[in-house]
Design a protein around this motif. Structure first.
Motif, PDB file in Angstrom:
ATOM      1  N   ASN A  17      12.488  69.234  62.528  1.00  0.00           N
ATOM      2  CA  ASN A  17      12.090  68.034  63.036  1.00  0.00           C
ATOM      3  C   ASN A  17      12.787  66.813  64.182  1.00  0.00           C
ATOM      4  N   ASP A  18      11.980  66.722  64.891  1.00  0.00           N
ATOM      5  CA  ASP A  18      12.648  66.346  66.450  1.00  0.00           C
ATOM      6  C   ASP A  18      12.406  65.193  66.841  1.00  0.00           C
ATOM      7  N   PRO A  19      12.550  63.536  66.839  1.00  0.00           N
ATOM      8  CA  PRO A  19      11.526  63.117  67.136  1.00  0.00           C
ATOM      9  C   PRO A  19      11.483  62.703  68.357  1.00  0.00           C
ATOM     10  N   VAL A  20      11.945  63.320  69.413  1.00  0.00           N
ATOM     11  CA  VAL A  20      11.949  63.766  70.991  1.00  0.00           C
ATOM     12  C   VAL A  20      10.955  64.593  71.202  1.00  0.00           C
ATOM     13  N   TRP A  21      10.905  65.692  70.835  1.00  0.00           N
ATOM     14  CA  TRP A  21       9.799  66.698  70.637  1.00  0.00           C
ATOM     15  C   TRP A  21       9.213  67.404  69.770  1.00  0.00           C
ATOM     16  N   GLY A  22       8.986  66.339  68.589  1.00  0.00           N
ATOM     17  CA  GLY A  22       8.580  67.198  67.680  1.00  0.00           C
ATOM     18  C   GLY A  22       8.923  68.126  66.561  1.00  0.00           C
ATOM     19  N   PHE A  23       8.285  68.937  66.531  1.00  0.00           N
ATOM     20  CA  PHE A  23       9.084  70.219  65.709  1.00  0.00           C
ATOM     21  C   PHE A  23       9.620  71.593  66.510  1.00  0.00           C
ATOM     22  N   ILE A  24      11.176  71.127  66.696  1.00  0.00           N
ATOM     23  CA  ILE A  24      11.766  72.399  66.875  1.00  0.00           C
ATOM     24  C   ILE A  24      12.320  73.788  66.014  1.00  0.00           C
ATOM     25  N   GLN A  25      11.418  74.923  67.012  1.00  0.00           N
ATOM     26  CA  GLN A  25      11.649  76.024  65.397  1.00  0.00           C
ATOM     27  C   GLN A  25      12.952  77.045  66.254  1.00  0.00           C
ATOM     28  N   LEU A  26      13.825  77.728  65.398  1.00  0.00           N
ATOM     29  CA  LEU A  26      14.966  78.538  65.990  1.00  0.00           C
ATOM     30  C   LEU A  26      14.375  79.923  65.810  1.00  0.00           C
ATOM     31  N   PRO A  27      14.460  79.839  67.620  1.00  0.00           N
ATOM     32  CA  PRO A  27      13.502  81.348  68.041  1.00  0.00           C
ATOM     33  C   PRO A  27      14.348  82.853  67.411  1.00  0.00           C
ATOM     34  N   SER A  28      15.819  82.691  67.048  1.00  0.00           N
ATOM     35  CA  SER A  28      16.171  83.833  66.955  1.00  0.00           C
ATOM     36  C   SER A  28      17.482  84.326  65.653  1.00  0.00           C
ATOM     37  N   GLU A  29      17.676  84.996  65.307  1.00  0.00           N
ATOM     38  CA  GLU A  29      18.546  84.736  64.201  1.00  0.00           C
ATOM     39  C   GLU A  29      19.765  84.147  64.920  1.00  0.00           C
ATOM     40  N   LEU A  30      20.071  85.134  66.201  1.00  0.00           N
ATOM     41  CA  LEU A  30      21.029  84.446  66.270  1.00  0.00           C
ATOM     42  C   LEU A  30      22.001  82.675  67.364  1.00  0.00           C
ATOM     43  N   ALA A  31      19.997  82.312  67.428  1.00  0.00           N
ATOM     44  CA  ALA A  31      20.672  80.779  67.474  1.00  0.00           C
ATOM     45  C   ALA A  31      20.549  79.818  65.821  1.00  0.00           C
ATOM     46  N   TYR A  32      20.649  81.264  64.741  1.00  0.00           N
ATOM     47  CA  TYR A  32      20.270  79.809  63.803  1.00  0.00           C
ATOM     48  C   TYR A  32      21.853  80.404  63.379  1.00  0.00           C
ATOM     49  N   ASP A  33      22.674  81.667  63.327  1.00  0.00           N
ATOM     50  CA  ASP A  33      23.855  81.660  63.435  1.00  0.00           C
ATOM     51  C   ASP A  33      25.130  80.580  64.111  1.00  0.00           C
ATOM     52  N   ILE A  34      23.989  80.819  65.228  1.00  0.00           N
ATOM     53  CA  ILE A  34      25.115  79.239  66.558  1.00  0.00           C
ATOM     54  C   ILE A  34      24.760  78.499  65.492  1.00  0.00           C
ATOM     55  N   VAL A  35      23.535  77.937  65.136  1.00  0.00           N
ATOM     56  CA  VAL A  35      23.483  76.547  64.930  1.00  0.00           C
ATOM     57  C   VAL A  35      24.238  76.445  63.211  1.00  0.00           C
TER      58      VAL A  35
END
Lengths: 403, 403, 403, 403
Positions: free
Chosen positions: C8-26
Motif C-alpha cells: 500500500n502506498d499513500p501516493v500511488w495506491g497499490f504497488i506490486q513487486l514485479p519480479s523475484e529480483l525486485a523482491y530480493d532487492i527489497v
C-alpha cells in the motif's frame, strides 16, 4: 433551506451562507437559474466531467470571500459587518448575468451585450425590488466603494473568482495542472493603504497561480476541440438568426427565438431581462434537437453534429496558417458543402490570443506584493520568473476548423 | 475522437477506450445522449455539485471492468480478447436505456416500462444495425453467457456499476461517507468454478462497501428533500398527462408530450425508441419553464416551484406517521390549495424502504468469499458485522410532503 | 512478504513487486535500511509531515518505472522481460547509497564521496553476492546499455525519480505547488531512435513539471530554515571530527565515529561499506543526544539546539549581502559566542544556486519533444515559457545564519 | 517559529498556533521530542508510508479542537478565551507521555507505568516550571473542570484525538477505509447541560466513525504482521532486561538501559522523567543495531530480524487455536531454536480483543445524540446499525507467531 444553511461542496467542503442577504440572493429565481448553466461552456465535450454549474462556482466564490475577509479581520484590517455582507453579496452576484453555456454565447446570442452589462441590469432590478439592500454591494462591485480591496477581491488580478474557478475547473476536468494553493494565497493576503496586497513569501504561490491560469487557458479553456464546438454553436445561432430574418418559421425555444430576433446592435436595457432570465442551457439543447428537423440544410447539419459530437476537424498552430493552405482547405470544404453561401458556416479561421482573454493584463491593477521592508511593488518586479517581458507578451495561436 | 481515445476522468484519471467496438458505442448518438442526462436525478437540489452525467458514469464503469478483467487474467483466469470486448460493451451499454433525470421519472414518464426494458430495445436495435457485433455482449448482459462471472461484473451485488457510482457520487456530492476501496476490492477478485469470488482478506473492505452503500442511500439518494422534489416532478408529469387526456393544449417539448400521451399500460416496444431517444433532461426543464405559463393552476404551481426550488415541506421518520397527524396535515394543506381534486398534487405520503431499492437483497446472488482453505461461502456467514439478521432486515422510513 | 507482494502506498495506491529480483532487492538488509532514512533530510523541521523515507520513494519509483515500461510496450516499443526486470532493479537501487538524512550529510560525513559512488560500491557487492544477476541493471544504471531510453528513465531530466519525488514530497509536506501530472506525462512518453521522447501535446505538462520542480526547490528544499538546520548539523559533525582529531573521547554511535575518523580525502572503497551500511538516521539523533553532555561547548550547544529546534536566525536574499552587513552581524555573533575559533560554527554565509542543484541543466540530455510532424526537438525550442534564456539562467540566493 | 506560527499539515492544511501558551508548549523540548516518535509503532513494516509522528498528530488534534470550539461558540455555547487556551493546551499535551514507538513498548519498557501516568508527571513538571499556567488545562485533562464537554473533546468516545488519528492514519497508510467525515461531525457537535452532544442528523456519520475505527483496528492497528513485530520487539527488550539482571554487559543507548534496569513493579515517579524524556525511537534502533553484535544468541537474533524485517511467521484466526496445533507448532519451533529456555522468545500465542483496545466501550461515557425533539439519548438507542448487541460484543482474534 433555512436561513443558516450549510451546503456541501466537493471542492471546499461545507459552505455556510453567512447572512440573510446571502440567503435571499441564493433563493432568488435569478440565482437558482444558474443551476441550469454550466460553468465551462462546451468543454465537457472534451473533458466529460466538466459539467459543474455557475451556481456551484458562485457559492465557491462566496466561501473564499468569507475566508479572505475573516483572515483580513484577524490581521487587524477594519471591516464592518455590513461591508462583509455587501462584499459577499457582490461576489454572489458577480456572474448573475451569464447566459446559456456561460461564455460560449456571449458574443453570439446578444452580439453587443456583455454578461457584465446584464449583471448590472439584474442587480439594479433586484436592488429596486429590495429597496436598496444592494447599494453597498453594487458600490463594491463597480469599484465605487472607498475600500478598494473589497472590489479587488471581487474583480482583480487575484480575485476570489479566479481562486475558485481554477481549482474548481481542475477538480471537475481532472486536469491537475490548474490546482492553485488557494488556502496559502489567502493566508498571505493583507491590506496596505486600502489596496489588496500579498506578502512577499507568497511569491512562488503567485507565480504558480499565474502559470496555472495560463496552462488552463491553453490546455483546457482554449482546447482546439471545444473552441471548434463553440464556433459551430455560434454559427448555428447565427444561421437561425439569419433564417428568422428571412421570415423562416423555426421550431425551438420561444424565448431563445425572441432574443435571436432582437436587432443585433441593440444595447442592454430592461426589455432584455424577461427573455434573458427565461433561458438557460436547456433552451439551447432543446432548440438544437428541434432544428435537426429543419428544412435548412445548414441549420440541420450543424445542430445534429453538435448533438452527436461529430465535430469539425480542427488544427491549431503557434504561427499563422499559410494563405495557400487556408485557400486549399477552404476549396476542399467548399467542394463538400457545395454552396459558397454556406461555406462560412463550415469553415472557420480564428486567432486566439491571451489579449482577447486578458489572462495577465497589467493595466493599473496588477498583483501588489508587500515586501518585508514595507514597500509595495508589482509582482513582476520581484518575480524571477514572471518578468515584464513574459507577462506582457501576447500568446497567440491560430485555429482552422472545417467540416 | 480517434479510435484509441483517452479520456480524462476526475474520478479514475485517464480512461482508455479499449476497442473499436467501445469506440463505436461511445460515438453513437444513443450514447452521446447520456451526456445530457444527470446521474443522480434531482439530488443536485440538495448537493449542488452532483451534476455529473450517465455518460461519465458509463465510462467509469468501462474503466473498472477493464481493470477487473486485466487483474483476473493476471491471476490466470482464461478470458479471450473477444470476451473482454464483449464485457466492456455490455457495461458501456448497461445504462443506455435511462431517460431524463435517470431514475427519477422511471415509473412516471412510462409507468409500465423499466429502464432495463428500454436498454434491451436499444441493444437489439444497435445489434441489428451492426449485424450481430453485440451478440456476445448481450448474452453477457442477460446472464446467458456460460462464464457467469462476466455477467456478475456487469450486474450483481459487487458489480463495477456499484463500485463506480458509490465513489463517483461521493466525489461529486462531497459526501465522504460513500468512498469505497475499489482498487483493493478489485485486486481481491477471483473466479471460482465460473463464479466471481473475493478473497477472504477483503472482508473489511466488503463490509465497508455494503455499509457505504446503505449510508449513501439514506444520506443522499433518499434524502427527504430530493425525494420530495422527485415526487413533485412526478406529479407534475402526471398532471400534464391528465390535462392531455382532457384534450388540453400544452406547450413544452413535443417528444415529451408524445410520450405522455402514450397509454400508460403499454409495454416497451419499438414505437418507443424514436421519441424516447429524442428526449433528455433539457426537455424536462424546457417544458417546466413553458408550463409556468399554463392556465392550469396545478401544473403552473408545481413547475414554478421546481424551477425556483421552492420545494414542499417534508418530514421523514423511522416509524409510520400517526393517522391523525396525516389527516391534520392533509386538512391544513387542503385549506391552502382550496380544491380536493388538487390535494393529491400537493400532499404526498410515501414509505421508503430498502426493499424497494434493493440495496442488499440476497437472492441467490450474494457476495461469494473465497476462504483461505478453498471453501466459498456467502459474505454474511463470515462477516462479524453483516450477519444475516442485519442484512435481511428491511430498513423503512416514512415521508410526508406538503405544500 | 511473499514474492508476489503488493504494498500500500499513500501516493500511488497499490504497488506490486514485479519480479523475484525486485523482491530480493527489497528484502535485502541494504534496502531495508532505507526505511530508517528520511527522504527530505531536515525539512521536517519546517514541514512536520515530511518524514517519509527513501524506502517509500524507491518503491514509488519502481511503480512508475513499471507503468512507463508497460505503456511503452503497449505503444509497440520492443522491451524484453529481462530488460524490464533489469530496469526495475536499477531504479530500486538508484538511492541505495544514501546515508543518514539523505542529501544533508552528503558532503559532510564523507567529504569526498558522493552517494552515487556508494551506490556503485553496493551494487557491485550485491552483484558479486548474486553472481551477476545485476549485470544488466548496472549497465542500464551506468548508461552503458544500448537502449538509452532505459537509462533516461532511471536518470535524466524526466526520469521516474523526479516524477515520484515531486509528487511524494508535495503529498507529505502539504505544499500543493509540487504536484505534477505524472500520469499524463507517462502516457505521453515514447521512444524515438532509442531515446526517450514525449509527445508534443504534453508541452504544458512538461512546463508545469519544470516549474514545479523550481518552486519546490525554493519553497521547500532550499527553505532558509531547513538549510540553516542542515548547516548546523554539518558543522556539528565537523566539530566532532575536529575533536576526534584532537584525540578527544566522544560518546555517540561507534559506527558514526568510525566514519568521522576516516581521512577526509579518502575516496570510496570497500572499507567504507561496513560502517556505512551500519548507520542511518538513528545514529545521528542518538549521537546528538549523547553530545548534549559533551565537555565541548560548541558540540554541546549545536547538538542541543538541533534537538530542541532552537535554530539560528536566518536571512535569505536575492542579492548578495553587503560586506558591511556581514561584518556587523559577524561581530555581533562573535560577541555572543566569545571566541573567534568558535565563530565559524555559529555564523554561516552561503550562496545557494540552481546550478549546484542542477534543476534544469541542459547538457546533451534535455527533454526531447516529438513533434506531430515526426521531428524531435528540445523542449526549450518549442515552449513559449521555457525559452533558453530562462532555463539557462542561474537562480541564486544568499543565506546568512547566525546564533 | 514566531508566536503566531502557521504550520503546513498534509491532512488539515494550514494549522495556526492559537495562543502564546500553545506556542510555548510546542517549543518545549518535551514536545519537540515527539518529532522523533512515530505515531503507529511498527505499522510501517506493513504500511511503509505510516512513518508520521506524535508531533504531527498532536498538532492535528490542536487544529480540530480549535475548529470544534469555534463552532460551539458560533452556536452560542459560552466558552471564555482562557478556557479555549486551556483546552488547546490540554489536547496538545495529551500524548506528551508517549515513549519510543508510541504504544508498542507501553507495557514492556516500563511494565507498570502507563503513558497517561507519564503524561501526568510531565504536565506537573511543566506546570511547576511555568508557575501554574497549566492549572486549567490539567483540570480539563483530568475531568475536574466543571464544563464536562471540554474534557470530552480531549478524551471521550468522540474526542478530537480519534477524529484526527483515524483520518491521519488512513492518509499515511493509504488505507481509505479509515476516512471519517470529521468536518461534518464537528459541524454537528453541540453542548447540552454541559455535555458534548451531536445532532441527530449526524447519525450516519457517527456510524461510519465507529465502523471506520473498528476496521482500522483489524485491518491496520492489529494487523497480524505488525503485532508480530511488536511482540518480537517486546521480547527483545525483555531479553535485554533479563541479561542486565544477569549482570551481562550490554551495548546500546545508556538511557534505555537505565530504564530497563528499573525494577519492573516501580510506579511512575519523578526519577523517571529524566531518562524517559531522553529517549525516543532512535534509541531503539540504535540499540537493536548494537545488539546484533551481542554474544547472546536470543538478543542477537531478535534484533537482527527486526532490523532486516525477517519477521516470524504469524497466523490469525477468529477462533482459538486447538491445543494440539499449538503444541505441535511449539514443538517444531523448539526443535529449530534448540533450547527450551529460549522458546518463549521465539513462539508467541496471544488473544487480541476489542476489550483490551476498548474501541467501543460504553461505560457512562457513550456518544450522546441530541434528537430533534430536544431529548438526549445514547447513539446505540437510535442507530439501526449499532445496536447494543453489536456494540457490546467483544471481538476477539487469536494470534500465533513462531520463528
Amino acid at each position: 433551506m433555512n436561513k443558516n444553511k450549510i451546503v456541501n461542496d466537493p471542492v471546499w467542503g461545507f459552505i455556510q451562507l453567512p447572512s440573510e442577504l446571502a440567503y435571499d440572493i441564493v433563493s432568488h429565481p435569478y440565482f437558482q437559474r444558474l443551476r441550469r448553466i454550466v460553468q465551462m461552456g462546451l468543454s465537457f465535450l472534451v473533458y466529460p466531467g466538466a459539467v459543474h454549474t455557475r451556481f456551484n462556482h458562485s457559492l465557491g466564490c462566496l466561501h473564499l470571500m468569507k475566508e479572505a475577509l475573516d483572515m483580513l479581520q484577524a490581521k487587524g484590517v477594519p471591516i464592518t459587518a455590513e461591508e462583509k455582507d455587501a462584499a459577499c453579496a457582490a461576489i454572489l452576484l458577480h456572474d448573475i448575468g451569464h447566459g446559456p453555456l456561460s461564455h460560449v454565447l456571449e458574443h453570439t446570442l446578444l452580439p453587443s451585450v456583455s454578461h457584465e452589462a446584464v449583471s448590472q441590469l439584474i442587480m439594479q432590478r433586484l436592488n429596486r425590488e429590495w429597496n436598496g439592500r444592494l447599494d453597498m454591494a453594487m458600490a463594491i462591485f463597480n469599484g465605487r466603494y472607498d475600500k478598494p480591496f473589497l472590489h479587488q477581491l471581487v474583480s482583480g488580478q487575484l480575485d476570489v473568482d479566479r481562486l475558485d474557478y481554477l481549482n474548481r475547473d481542475s477538480f471537475y476536468t481532472g486536469v491537475q495542472e490548474g490546482v492553485v494553493g488557494t488556502e496559502r494565497i489567502i493566508k498571505m493576503m493583507n491590506v496596505h493603504e486600502g489596496q489588496l496586497v500579498v506578502e512577499e513569501k507568497s511569491i512562488y504561490s503567485l507565480e504558480k497561480f499565474i502559470l496555472s491560469r495560463r496552462m488552463m487557458f491553453w490546455q483546457v479553456y482554449l482546447h482546439k476541440t471545444s473552441v471548434c464546438a463553440e464556433l459551430m454553436l455560434g454559427h448555428t445561432l447565427d444561421r437561425a438568426r439569419f433564417l428568422l430574418g428571412e421570415n423562416e418559421e423555426l421550431a425551438g425555444s420561444p424565448a431563445l427565438l425572441q432574443l435571436l430576433r432582437r436587432p443585433s446592435g441593440q444595447a442592454a436595457d430592461d426589455t432584455l431581462l424577461e427573455p434573458f432570465s427565461a433561458i438557460d442551457d436547456s433552451d439551447i439543447w432543446f432548440s438544437l434537437k428541434a432544428w435537426t428537423q429543419s428544412r435548412d440544410m445548414v441549420l440541420r447539419t450543424l445542430s445534429q453534429r453538435l448533438l452527436e459530437r461529430k465535430l469539425f476537424k480542427s488544427e491549431m498552430r503557434n504561427v499563422p496558417f499559410e494563405k495557400e493552405y487556408i485557400e486549399r482547405v477552404g476549396a476542399e470544404t467548399l467542394e463538400k458543402v457545395g454552396n459558397a453561401d454556406w461555406l462560412p458556416y463550415f469553415f472557420y479561421e480564428k486567432s486566439l490570443s491571451t489579449k482577447s482573454y486578458k489572462y495577465d493584463t497589467k493595466e493599473d491593477d496588477g498583483i501588489r506584493v508587500l515586501l518585508k521592508d514595507g514597500q509595495v511593488v508589482d509582482l513582476t518586479t520581484v518575480s524571477d520568473l514572471l518578468d515584464r517581458h513574459f507577462v506582457m507578451k501576447v500568446d497567440e495561436k491560430h485555429l482552422l476548423c472545417h467540416a
